[in-house]
Scaffold this active site. Structure first.
Site, PDB file in Angstrom:
ATOM      1  CG  LEU A   6      -1.784  -1.259   1.376  1.00  0.00           C
ATOM      2  CD1 LEU A   6      -2.576  -1.201   2.675  1.00  0.00           C
ATOM      3  CD2 LEU A   6      -2.722  -1.428   0.189  1.00  0.00           C
ATOM      4  CG  HIS A  46      -3.346   1.223  -1.957  1.00  0.00           C
ATOM      5  ND1 HIS A  46      -2.009   1.184  -2.245  1.00  0.00           N
ATOM      6  CD2 HIS A  46      -3.960   0.498  -2.912  1.00  0.00           C
ATOM      7  CE1 HIS A  46      -1.818   0.447  -3.334  1.00  0.00           C
ATOM      8  NE2 HIS A  46      -2.978   0.025  -3.768  1.00  0.00           N
ATOM      9  CB  SER A 104       1.906   2.855  -9.328  1.00  0.00           C
ATOM     10  OG  SER A 104       2.016   1.495  -9.708  1.00  0.00           O
TER      11      SER A 104
END
Ligand code: PAF
Length: 286
Positions: free
Chosen positions: A33, A37, A187
């Site tokens: 994460l 997120h 990402s």
């Protein structure tokens, strides 16, 4: 925050929350994460009373030559991130728990036609893997709403289409992309980049912005615009997969008359495939 690994425990915990009158929000992830997120969970916590997050690196959505084996699994750190963000329950199943009968011959959900474009044409079967696992999660949890990042613009469109086409009673919410200070979309795969590649990576977003500015200023030669920026992106050392200007809702190629656009890019830096997009609504901008 409780972590459960089985569907039985998951259903029991969700049933308890629902019996207390709570609205259920779902945040499906593959873990490793970052603050993008965490933003999904924060939004879910604002919109629902009980937030369930899932972490599952779904083999069904990885191609044969992709990074399934090396995809980072960081459960302990992820539990902490989800806890801090306000998650109530974490579902972290094994592959056997998700696919008890294996993955060959499995009943699958075929994603809508728009899944064959863009990332789908480069990653055959990817979106069917996503729609299959997401519908399994929807069936296990039966959430009132589910949150997905807008960074995966096509994924969000494919999931919205699935929910509409199959009458799945879940509200789908798109969360704006979270970016690093230099503009790079966060990402999990950014972790694969070398230092040099990481310095280069934000150039993708700069090109998307330049295209958006040109369109806002009245440029309508989309093919020329794309050709020009593709050449520049390539010259910088990226291996572009695609750079496209599409209609935001259908993902069909945009014409000069379309007002609701999305500019999408996918490009490799070394072995790492990066994607990004800008949603550009021209309505009212003249
Ligand atoms: O976006 C992702 O991380 C995955 O595609 C998802 C939605 C969790 C399904 O595996």
């Amino acid at each position: 925050m409780n972590t459960v690994k089985t569907v039985r425990e998951l259903r029991a915990a969700v049933a308890r929350a629902r019996s207390e009158g709570k609205q259920i929000g779902l945040v499906p992830t593959m873990g490793n994460l970052h603050s993008g997120h965490a933003a999904l969970v924060t939004t879910a916590a604002q919109q629902a009373d009980f937030v369930v997050a899932s972490i599952f690196v779904n083999p069904l959505q990885f191609g044969a030559n992709e990074d399934l084996d090396t995809y980072p699994r960081t459960l302990a750190a992820d539990q902490e991130t989800f806890l801090q963000a306000g998650c109530n329950l974490l579902f972290a199943p094994t592959v056997e728990e998700m696919y008890p009968n294996g993955m060959t011959g499995l009943t699958r959900v075929t994603a809508a036609q728009l899944s064959n474009e863009l990332c789908g044409s480069r990653r055959p079967g990817h979106f069917d893997g996503v729609t299959t696992v997401v519908s399994k999660l929807f069936n296990m949890i039966q959430p009132d709403l589910a949150i997905f990042g807008q960074k995966d613009f096509q994924q969000l469109a494919v999931i919205r289409a699935m929910v509409l086409d199959l009458n799945i009673p879940v509200q789908i919410i798109g969360e704006p992309t979270v970016r690093a200070e230099d503009g790079l979309a966060l990402s999990s795969r950014n972790g694969y980049l070398t230092e040099e590649q990481r310095q280069l990576a934000p150039a993708l977003y700069r090109h998307l912005n330049e295209i958006a500015q040109a369109i806002k200023a009245g440029e309508r030669d989309y093919a020329g615009l794309v050709r020009h920026h593709l050449a520049q992106i390539e010259a910088k050392g990226f291996r572009p997969d695609y750079l496209e200007i599409r209609q935001a809702h259908t993902l069909l190629p945009a014409t000069a008359d379309d007002r609701d656009l999305v500019i999408l890019v996918a490009a490799f830096l070394g072995a790492t495939r990066l994607i990004d997009n800008i949603h550009l609504n021209l309505e009212g901008s003249f």
